[in-house]
Design a protein around this motif. Sequence first.
Motif, PDB file in Angstrom:
ATOM      1  N   SER A 221       0.825  -1.214   0.000  1.00 53.37           N
ATOM      2  CA  SER A 221       0.000   0.000   0.000  1.00 53.37           C
ATOM      3  C   SER A 221       0.851   1.253   0.000  1.00 53.37           C
ATOM      4  O   SER A 221       0.449   2.291  -0.535  1.00 53.37           O
ATOM      5  CB  SER A 221      -0.952   0.000   1.196  1.00 53.37           C
ATOM      6  OG  SER A 221      -0.249   0.139   2.421  1.00 53.37           O
ATOM      7  N   LEU A 224       1.397   2.847  -3.367  1.00 51.25           N
ATOM      8  CA  LEU A 224       0.310   3.555  -4.023  1.00 51.25           C
ATOM      9  C   LEU A 224       0.520   5.062  -3.905  1.00 51.25           C
ATOM     10  O   LEU A 224       1.270   5.531  -3.036  1.00 51.25           O
ATOM     11  CB  LEU A 224      -1.028   3.181  -3.375  1.00 51.25           C
ATOM     12  CG  LEU A 224      -1.523   1.753  -3.585  1.00 51.25           C
ATOM     13  CD1 LEU A 224      -2.633   1.410  -2.588  1.00 51.25           C
ATOM     14  CD2 LEU A 224      -2.028   1.576  -5.019  1.00 51.25           C
ATOM     15  N   GLY A 228      -1.924   5.188  -0.657  1.00 55.53           N
ATOM     16  CA  GLY A 228      -3.294   4.695  -0.717  1.00 55.53           C
ATOM     17  C   GLY A 228      -4.292   5.547   0.040  1.00 55.53           C
ATOM     18  O   GLY A 228      -5.465   5.168   0.166  1.00 55.53           O
ATOM     19  N   CYS A 313      -7.021   2.266  -4.302  1.00 60.77           N
ATOM     20  CA  CYS A 313      -6.162   1.189  -4.781  1.00 60.77           C
ATOM     21  C   CYS A 313      -6.250   1.023  -6.297  1.00 60.77           C
ATOM     22  O   CYS A 313      -7.345   1.074  -6.871  1.00 60.77           O
ATOM     23  CB  CYS A 313      -6.604  -0.109  -4.090  1.00 60.77           C
ATOM     24  SG  CYS A 313      -5.398  -1.428  -4.145  1.00 60.77           S
ATOM     25  N   THR A 317      -2.155  -3.389  -7.660  1.00 61.11           N
ATOM     26  CA  THR A 317      -1.949  -3.563  -6.220  1.00 61.11           C
ATOM     27  C   THR A 317      -3.071  -4.392  -5.613  1.00 61.11           C
ATOM     28  O   THR A 317      -2.831  -5.233  -4.737  1.00 61.11           O
ATOM     29  CB  THR A 317      -1.853  -2.191  -5.531  1.00 61.11           C
ATOM     30  OG1 THR A 317      -0.818  -1.427  -6.144  1.00 61.11           O
ATOM     31  CG2 THR A 317      -1.562  -2.348  -4.051  1.00 61.11           C
ATOM     32  N   LEU A 318      -4.302  -4.167  -6.069  1.00 65.99           N
ATOM     33  CA  LEU A 318      -5.426  -4.948  -5.569  1.00 65.99           C
ATOM     34  C   LEU A 318      -5.210  -6.435  -5.836  1.00 65.99           C
ATOM     35  O   LEU A 318      -5.426  -7.279  -4.958  1.00 65.99           O
ATOM     36  CB  LEU A 318      -6.722  -4.464  -6.219  1.00 65.99           C
ATOM     37  CG  LEU A 318      -7.994  -5.238  -5.882  1.00 65.99           C
ATOM     38  CD1 LEU A 318      -8.250  -5.247  -4.386  1.00 65.99           C
ATOM     39  CD2 LEU A 318      -9.189  -4.635  -6.622  1.00 65.99           C
TER      40      LEU A 318
END
Length: 380
Positions: A221, A224, A228, A313, A317-318
Amino acid sequence: MAEAEFYDRLVRTTSFDALCDLASFTPMPETWVVGVCDVVNSTTEVANGRYKTVNMVGAAVISAQINAIGNRPFPFVFGGDGASFAIPPEHADAAEQALRAVQRWALDEFDIGLRAGLVPVHDIRAAGMDIGVARFQASAGADYAMFNGGGVSWAEAALKSGVFGFEPAPRGTVPDLTGLSCRWSPTASQNGTILSLLVQPARGAADARFNAVAAEIITLSANLARGGHPVPDAGPGTQWPPPGVTLEAHARKGKGSLGASRRKILLETLIAWVLFRTGWTIGGFSAGHYARVTGRNSDFRKYDDGLKMTLDCDSTTLAEIKTILVRAQEDGIVQYGLFEQKEAMMTCIVPSVMRDDHIHFVDGAAGGYTQAAKMIKARN
């Protein structure tokens, strides 16, 4: 360390990664009491489109406790459809009265049932569980408590089974919800998905193995945009009238009329909306500064006997998060739930717009943590 000053003296950590280390948590004093609550049939309420109302009830629990003990710092965690907190024994009576008042308010204003109870830390440890607390500095103006050890989860289960809990206050009782507000617009995802994520230790999983999985997710995370964070750096958006005006009117009306409360909030928010649109400063209040601080003060990630995150997200990454969680679940390390939606939303406690210590609870706008928890329950 005097037990009454236990939380005041906890060292604040500015590294969320450090919370993967058990050494970051300090055992809760034996004499303290843990407050737990959750909305009855929250999944049904969400299905009926009342998730913002469910969030408001959960945040009201914390607001009422803050006002009941005179704004003294104490550990609390917002959970979407409920909340948990801990207090020294001298505040137990005030905490019970505040909880029972919120139960009555939720019933009378929204026809929502709220389970609520106080559980001694001694009882948690007697059951073989523990509770530790850390204090995470989210920004210069706001910090949030983090819980671990399984004790809060045990207390919540005991509440739901009827071991602990009490009845709502008599009709006519009104909680002090000063500062509770619901004025920001939902925030749309910039990366593709607002992900509500719950990751809990599987039964019997070693702490070190669970923390290693949590650390993997936190590291992902961090890559991101803005880690995120679902709230833009400039702060959330505004519109007039605000979408939560009626909910806030329920919180602020006390024993007065809903209409009068709503009209007052509409006037206040109209003035605020003009300031946000124009950038004007009045009486030392800067709308731009307030919005920026709001984002920084938000609790989009937390530890609450596991990892909870509301992330903006991207798809890559998800997919990586899902791969980690599926593998960890198959290995008996975690149980998890996640829910994807397009927007995040915020419920706030603002003692004063002139200070930077206002706090903001972030959740997914279409069911968030409640829907993620539903995924966990479906597997058990």
